[in-house]
Design an enzyme around this catalytic site. Structure first.
Site, mmCIF file in Angstrom:
data_model
loop_
_atom_site.group_PDB
_atom_site.id
_atom_site.type_symbol
_atom_site.label_atom_id
_atom_site.label_comp_id
_atom_site.label_asym_id
_atom_site.label_seq_id
_atom_site.Cartn_x
_atom_site.Cartn_y
_atom_site.Cartn_z
ATOM 1 N N THR A 125 39.671 67.957 54.338
ATOM 2 C CA THR A 125 39.876 67.612 52.937
ATOM 3 C C THR A 125 40.618 68.713 52.180
ATOM 4 O O THR A 125 40.523 69.894 52.553
ATOM 5 C CB THR A 125 38.506 67.377 52.272
ATOM 6 O OG1 THR A 125 38.669 67.289 50.853
ATOM 7 C CG2 THR A 125 37.531 68.524 52.547
ATOM 8 N N GLU A 127 39.636 69.715 49.455
ATOM 9 C CA GLU A 127 38.624 70.440 48.685
ATOM 10 C C GLU A 127 38.341 71.823 49.256
ATOM 11 O O GLU A 127 37.718 72.652 48.592
ATOM 12 C CB GLU A 127 37.326 69.640 48.621
ATOM 13 C CG GLU A 127 37.516 68.334 47.910
ATOM 14 C CD GLU A 127 36.207 67.640 47.593
ATOM 15 O OE1 GLU A 127 35.164 68.297 47.582
ATOM 16 O OE2 GLU A 127 36.264 66.421 47.359
ATOM 17 N N TYR A 152 29.387 70.687 50.271
ATOM 18 C CA TYR A 152 30.245 69.803 51.084
ATOM 19 C C TYR A 152 31.540 70.514 51.454
ATOM 20 O O TYR A 152 31.888 70.646 52.639
ATOM 21 C CB TYR A 152 30.560 68.500 50.330
ATOM 22 C CG TYR A 152 31.748 67.757 50.915
ATOM 23 C CD1 TYR A 152 31.687 67.213 52.194
ATOM 24 C CD2 TYR A 152 32.947 67.630 50.210
ATOM 25 C CE1 TYR A 152 32.791 66.558 52.754
ATOM 26 C CE2 TYR A 152 34.048 66.989 50.760
ATOM 27 C CZ TYR A 152 33.967 66.452 52.027
ATOM 28 O OH TYR A 152 35.061 65.816 52.579
ATOM 29 N N LYS A 156 33.052 71.845 55.105
ATOM 30 C CA LYS A 156 34.337 71.375 55.648
ATOM 31 C C LYS A 156 35.264 72.567 55.896
ATOM 32 O O LYS A 156 35.966 72.620 56.907
ATOM 33 C CB LYS A 156 35.005 70.366 54.699
ATOM 34 C CG LYS A 156 34.328 69.019 54.602
ATOM 35 C CD LYS A 156 34.295 68.242 55.918
ATOM 36 C CE LYS A 156 35.654 67.751 56.364
ATOM 37 N NZ LYS A 156 35.538 66.838 57.555
HETATM 38 P P1 NAD Z 1 32.103 58.367 55.141
HETATM 39 O O1 NAD Z 1 30.918 59.074 54.569
HETATM 40 O O2 NAD Z 1 32.485 57.041 54.620
HETATM 41 O O3 NAD Z 1 31.893 58.196 56.726
HETATM 42 C C1 NAD Z 1 31.338 59.192 57.526
HETATM 43 C C2 NAD Z 1 30.870 58.542 58.819
HETATM 44 O O4 NAD Z 1 30.351 59.595 59.665
HETATM 45 C C3 NAD Z 1 29.740 57.517 58.638
HETATM 46 O O5 NAD Z 1 30.037 56.337 59.350
HETATM 47 C C4 NAD Z 1 28.502 58.213 59.205
HETATM 48 O O6 NAD Z 1 27.577 57.315 59.787
HETATM 49 C C5 NAD Z 1 29.133 59.129 60.252
HETATM 50 N N1 NAD Z 1 28.297 60.300 60.544
HETATM 51 C C6 NAD Z 1 27.696 61.131 59.653
HETATM 52 N N2 NAD Z 1 26.992 62.073 60.309
HETATM 53 C C7 NAD Z 1 27.161 61.837 61.638
HETATM 54 C C8 NAD Z 1 26.695 62.475 62.826
HETATM 55 N N3 NAD Z 1 25.905 63.562 62.774
HETATM 56 N N4 NAD Z 1 27.091 61.974 64.014
HETATM 57 C C9 NAD Z 1 27.898 60.886 64.078
HETATM 58 N N5 NAD Z 1 28.351 60.235 62.995
HETATM 59 C C10 NAD Z 1 27.996 60.703 61.793
HETATM 60 O O7 NAD Z 1 33.303 59.404 55.042
HETATM 61 P P2 NAD Z 1 34.861 59.148 54.832
HETATM 62 O O8 NAD Z 1 35.161 59.116 53.386
HETATM 63 O O9 NAD Z 1 35.311 58.043 55.705
HETATM 64 O O10 NAD Z 1 35.445 60.536 55.378
HETATM 65 C C11 NAD Z 1 35.795 60.679 56.747
HETATM 66 C C12 NAD Z 1 36.333 62.075 56.956
HETATM 67 O O11 NAD Z 1 37.483 62.286 56.145
HETATM 68 C C13 NAD Z 1 35.348 63.189 56.597
HETATM 69 O O12 NAD Z 1 35.464 64.206 57.560
HETATM 70 C C14 NAD Z 1 35.818 63.668 55.229
HETATM 71 O O13 NAD Z 1 35.498 65.031 55.036
HETATM 72 C C15 NAD Z 1 37.305 63.454 55.347
HETATM 73 N N6 NAD Z 1 38.021 63.206 54.085
HETATM 74 C C16 NAD Z 1 37.617 62.214 53.238
HETATM 75 C C17 NAD Z 1 38.336 61.963 52.072
HETATM 76 C C18 NAD Z 1 37.955 60.856 51.108
HETATM 77 O O14 NAD Z 1 38.571 60.719 50.059
HETATM 78 N N7 NAD Z 1 36.979 60.014 51.421
HETATM 79 C C19 NAD Z 1 39.464 62.739 51.780
HETATM 80 C C20 NAD Z 1 39.832 63.753 52.672
HETATM 81 C C21 NAD Z 1 39.122 63.962 53.820
HETATM 82 O O1 TDX Z 2 30.272 57.846 38.997
HETATM 83 C C1 TDX Z 2 31.130 58.745 39.109
HETATM 84 N N1 TDX Z 2 31.787 59.178 37.996
HETATM 85 C C2 TDX Z 2 32.739 60.150 38.033
HETATM 86 O O2 TDX Z 2 33.301 60.516 36.993
HETATM 87 C C3 TDX Z 2 31.464 59.344 40.394
HETATM 88 C C4 TDX Z 2 30.748 58.889 41.645
HETATM 89 C C5 TDX Z 2 32.439 60.313 40.413
HETATM 90 N N2 TDX Z 2 33.053 60.717 39.281
HETATM 91 C C6 TDX Z 2 34.150 61.713 39.365
HETATM 92 C C7 TDX Z 2 33.879 62.954 40.171
HETATM 93 C C8 TDX Z 2 35.250 63.299 40.713
HETATM 94 O O3 TDX Z 2 35.986 64.035 39.736
HETATM 95 O O4 TDX Z 2 35.220 61.046 40.038
HETATM 96 C C9 TDX Z 2 35.932 61.951 40.895
HETATM 97 C C10 TDX Z 2 35.897 61.445 42.317
HETATM 98 O O5 TDX Z 2 34.538 61.557 42.772
HETATM 99 P P1 TDX Z 2 34.101 61.233 44.284
HETATM 100 O O6 TDX Z 2 34.471 59.833 44.615
HETATM 101 O O7 TDX Z 2 32.690 61.650 44.440
HETATM 102 O O8 TDX Z 2 35.105 62.149 45.117
HETATM 103 P P2 TDX Z 2 35.361 63.736 45.182
HETATM 104 O O9 TDX Z 2 34.167 64.510 44.802
HETATM 105 O O10 TDX Z 2 36.666 64.005 44.486
HETATM 106 O O11 TDX Z 2 35.558 63.888 46.786
HETATM 107 C C11 TDX Z 2 36.293 62.888 47.524
HETATM 108 O O12 TDX Z 2 37.570 63.347 47.868
HETATM 109 C C12 TDX Z 2 37.668 64.373 48.808
HETATM 110 C C13 TDX Z 2 35.539 62.498 48.803
HETATM 111 O O13 TDX Z 2 34.250 62.052 48.467
HETATM 112 C C14 TDX Z 2 35.476 63.628 49.767
HETATM 113 O O14 TDX Z 2 34.862 63.225 50.985
HETATM 114 C C15 TDX Z 2 36.879 64.089 50.054
HETATM 115 O O15 TDX Z 2 36.821 65.232 50.855
#
Ligand code: NAD
Ligand code: TDX
Length: 336
Positions: A125, A127, A152, A156
């Site tokens: 990420t 972050e 978090y 990471k």
């Molecule tokens: P998510 O929380 O939707 O999915 C995570 C998955 O990992 C789930 O299916 C969960 O069951 C599985 N998991 C958790 N712990 C585990 C374990 N110990 N063993 C096996 N499986 C396990 O997350 P996401 O948003 O799909 O993110 C996926 C990856 O991308 C993460 O590494 C996150 O840091 C990264 N990422 C996410 C975002 C975002 O905006 N969501 C952005 C940049 C990077």
């Molecule tokens: O109810 C809400 N109201 C609100 O204002 C929630 C759930 C979030 N927020 C704000 C917090 C953040 O500024 O919205 C923004 C986005 O929040 P999240 O969806 O929790 O994402 P963020 O904390 O930015 O992190 C996400 O992007 C980077 C993913 O969850 C991470 O897994 C990824 O690494």
């Protein structure tokens, strides 16, 4: 020429980005996939419905289980590692699963790919770089120093550093990508955009942390996943690639667009207590990815991508309904 089909191990493949990646691989390649996912609260088996059974195998298990991980890694050509505890708010109320999964889990995978000489791609990420001031042109690059804010992002960042050390010390063939905020189908309702969409479906006003001035750099999950596959195929071993699609918007702007998609007034939201340590702004400079690998985002119209996402949640209430009440109970404890 069609490339030789590979066998991929995708960790976290029942989560948001992982499930969309498995669907993408099944649709656009002839690779076979083994998914390893522990089905935590964030994993959803239904996200993998409709995939070809002869090419996609699901294994329920923990990435921190060395025997299980070893037995799977030795069968594959490459690992794409997405499994993680992924939600900042949860890491503030209980950091311990973040240390186990994000650090120990990544360590366990690295030891297995090292033993079996298997290509590894680590999905991370933006972050890890901390945050940027509001209203400046500054953006994260591959050279920005690490400065994570939350448990978090700290775990990471630690997992990225483990990957770098395993490349340098043991010659593991790994790449890393650091992506900005993803949106799209199959995202857990704890996250910002799905939470507000499903709130509106339930007749609840959207909830904005603090003043809502915080900026996120939005990218469609399919654009992220296409970049991950490009890096796996053509990225330089040992390198980091930043993934972003120039999608900076304040949370307030995003809530306004979601409200408009529901035909509501853009101001029809509530302010709730801010997240402790809340990062102000993320912004990605994806020049390396674009110039070296020729990647370009396909979702250039955020409003359209958001409208498609709203439609997906309206049409898939059975997918998210089971998670909604427990998620809102968690938020109620912090008044958010
Ligand atoms: P998510 O929380 O939707 O999915 C995570 C998955 O990992 C789930 O299916 C969960 O069951 C599985 N998991 C958790 N712990 C585990 C374990 N110990 N063993 C096996 N499986 C396990 O997350 P996401 O948003 O799909 O993110 C996926 C990856 O991308 C993460 O590494 C996150 O840091 C990264 N990422 C996410 C975002 C975002 O905006 N969501 C952005 C940049 C990077
Ligand atoms: O109810 C809400 N109201 C609100 O204002 C929630 C759930 C979030 N927020 C704000 C917090 C953040 O500024 O919205 C923004 C986005 O929040 P999240 O969806 O929790 O994402 P963020 O904390 O930015 O992190 C996400 O992007 C980077 C993913 O969850 C991470 O897994 C990824 O690494």
């Amino acid at each position: 020429m069609t490339p030789t089909p590979r066998h991929l191990l995708i960790t976290g493949g029942a989560g948001f980005i992982g499930a969309n990646l498995v669907h993408h691989v099944a649709e656009h390649t002839s690779d076979t996939v083994t998914v390893l996912d522990a089905l935590t609260y964030a994993g959803n088996r239904a996200s993998l419905d409709g995939l070809p059974k002869d090419r996609v195998t699901f294994v329920e298990g923990d990435i921190a289980n060395p025997d299980l991980v070893d037995s799977l890694v030795k069968q594959v050509d490459a690992v794409i590692h997405l499994a993680a505890e992924s939600h900042n708010d949860n890491s503030l109320s209980d950091p311990s699963p973040f240390l186990r999964t994000n650090l120990e889990g990544t360590f366990t995978l690295l030891e297995a790919v090292r033993r079996h000489d298997v290509r590894f791609h680590h999905v991370s990420t933006d972050e890890v770089y901390g945050d940027l001031p509001l209203g400046t042109p500054e953006r994260f690059t591959e050279h920005t120093p690490y400065n994570p804010s939350s448990p978090y992002s700290a775990t990471k960042a630690g997992s990225d550093l483990l990957v770098r050390a395993w490349v340098r010390s043991f010659g593991v063939a790994a790449t890393i990508s650091n992506c900005s905020n993803n949106y799209g189908p199959r995202q857990h309702v704890e996250k910002f955009i799905p939470r507000q969409i499903t709130n509106l479906i339930d007749g609840i006003r959207p909830r904005l942390y603090g003043a809502g001035a915080n900026v996120r750099d939005w990218i469609h999950v399919d654009d992220h996943n296409r970049a991950v596959l490009d890096i796996l195929d053509r990225g330089r071993i040992g390198e980091t690639y930043l993934i972003g699609a120039d999608g900076e918007l304040s949370n307030r702007e995003v809530v306004g667009m979601i409200l408009e998609a529901f035909g509501r007034d853009a101001e029809d939201f509530d302010h709730v207590p801010d997240r402790p340590g809340h990062d102000l702004r993320y912004a990605i400079d994806a020049t390396r990815l674009r110039e070296e690998l020729g990647w370009e985002p396909r979702y250039s119209d955020f409003a359209q991508g958001l409208a498609d996402t709203v439609a997906w949640y309206r049409e898939h209430e059975d997918w998210w309904r089971g998670q909604k009440a427990a998620t809102e109970q968690k938020y109620a404890r912090t008044g958010q």
